[in-house]
Design an enzyme around this catalytic site. Structure first.
Site, PDB file in Angstrom:
ATOM      1  N   HIS A 105       2.880  25.398   6.112  1.00  0.00           N
ATOM      2  CA  HIS A 105       3.914  25.753   5.251  1.00  0.00           C
ATOM      3  C   HIS A 105       4.961  24.804   4.921  1.00  0.00           C
ATOM      4  O   HIS A 105       5.385  24.688   3.486  1.00  0.00           O
ATOM      5  CB  HIS A 105       4.764  26.820   6.355  1.00  0.00           C
ATOM      6  CG  HIS A 105       5.998  27.404   5.595  1.00  0.00           C
ATOM      7  ND1 HIS A 105       6.369  28.723   5.302  1.00  0.00           N
ATOM      8  CD2 HIS A 105       7.168  27.001   5.321  1.00  0.00           C
ATOM      9  CE1 HIS A 105       7.379  29.021   4.748  1.00  0.00           C
ATOM     10  NE2 HIS A 105       8.288  27.990   4.709  1.00  0.00           N
ATOM     11  N   GLU A 106       5.564  23.977   5.684  1.00  0.00           N
ATOM     12  CA  GLU A 106       6.272  22.736   5.380  1.00  0.00           C
ATOM     13  C   GLU A 106       5.854  21.637   4.364  1.00  0.00           C
ATOM     14  O   GLU A 106       6.554  21.291   3.548  1.00  0.00           O
ATOM     15  CB  GLU A 106       7.016  22.295   6.634  1.00  0.00           C
ATOM     16  CG  GLU A 106       7.664  23.226   7.451  1.00  0.00           C
ATOM     17  CD  GLU A 106       8.938  23.777   6.512  1.00  0.00           C
ATOM     18  OE1 GLU A 106       9.378  23.462   6.001  1.00  0.00           O
ATOM     19  OE2 GLU A 106       9.258  24.836   7.063  1.00  0.00           O
ATOM     20  N   HIS A 109       5.964  22.737   0.450  1.00  0.00           N
ATOM     21  CA  HIS A 109       7.215  22.479  -0.017  1.00  0.00           C
ATOM     22  C   HIS A 109       7.397  21.014  -0.682  1.00  0.00           C
ATOM     23  O   HIS A 109       8.229  20.989  -1.435  1.00  0.00           O
ATOM     24  CB  HIS A 109       8.285  22.545   1.065  1.00  0.00           C
ATOM     25  CG  HIS A 109       8.911  24.043   1.442  1.00  0.00           C
ATOM     26  ND1 HIS A 109       8.772  24.853   0.561  1.00  0.00           N
ATOM     27  CD2 HIS A 109       9.037  24.521   2.632  1.00  0.00           C
ATOM     28  CE1 HIS A 109       9.079  25.990   1.310  1.00  0.00           C
ATOM     29  NE2 HIS A 109       9.301  25.929   2.559  1.00  0.00           N
ATOM     30  N   ASP A 118      10.694  29.732  -0.798  1.00  0.00           N
ATOM     31  CA  ASP A 118      10.516  30.636   0.263  1.00  0.00           C
ATOM     32  C   ASP A 118      10.924  32.080  -0.419  1.00  0.00           C
ATOM     33  O   ASP A 118      11.994  32.324  -0.323  1.00  0.00           O
ATOM     34  CB  ASP A 118      11.299  30.468   1.560  1.00  0.00           C
ATOM     35  CG  ASP A 118      10.890  29.197   2.227  1.00  0.00           C
ATOM     36  OD1 ASP A 118       9.544  29.200   2.475  1.00  0.00           O
ATOM     37  OD2 ASP A 118      11.625  28.251   2.729  1.00  0.00           O
TER      38      ASP A 118
END
Length: 156
Positions: A105-106, A109, A118
């Site tokens: 997820h990170e 980014h 998000d």
């Protein structure tokens, strides 16, 4: 930091396996409906896999008013640094909302990987986003996380 390194190893394996299954599960999580959609999503996964070879971690168990307690977070001013938050440590090693998934997820980014945001924050809203707005699903970090976790851990 051993926990983070083990999670990174699992994240690399998950990213590696998910790259090959882009068409099988991608419609559910990434709204993939065409080969160009698949190529765009696959590019994010490939760049995340490249980044996974050498990220930096900071332990950051602070509570932020704006962020609240988090699994992890990144800042545009700290490229390739993943700050591990309070929710990261008790997260499961497998399944949805896992440690490896939080790292994926990170990673998405970062601007050089996917510059994701998000937009949807849980399983139900992420799955719904893939159906209602596929382009936004491919711009949402949780959709990549859930896709990689689904493939890596055999989830539906």
């Amino acid at each position: 930091m051993v926990v983070a390194k083990e999670a990174l190893t699992a994240a690399i394996a998950a990213l590696d396996s998910s790259e090959n299954d882009i068409l099988d599960t991608a419609a559910t999580w990434l709204g993939v409906r065409s080969s160009s959609d698949a190529q765009a999503a696959k590019g994010v996964l490939q760049r995340a896999l490249t980044l996974a070879s050498d990220p930096s971690y900071l332990c950051d168990n602070s509570t932020y008013r704006r962020l609240r307690d988090v699994y992890a977070h990144v800042a545009p001013t700290d490229p390739f640094v993943i700050k591990l938050g309070a929710f990261f440590w008790p997260a499961p090693d497998r399944g949805y909302d896992s440690k490896p998934g939080a790292l994926v997820h990170e990673m998405t980014h970062f601007g050089l990987v996917g510059a994701t945001r998000d937009l949807a924050r849980d399983l139900a809203s992420s799955r719904a986003l893939a159906q209602s707005n596929p382009a936004d699903a491919r711009a949402n970090a949780n959709n990549y996380e859930y896709f990689v976790e689904a493939v890596a851990f055999g989830l539906r």
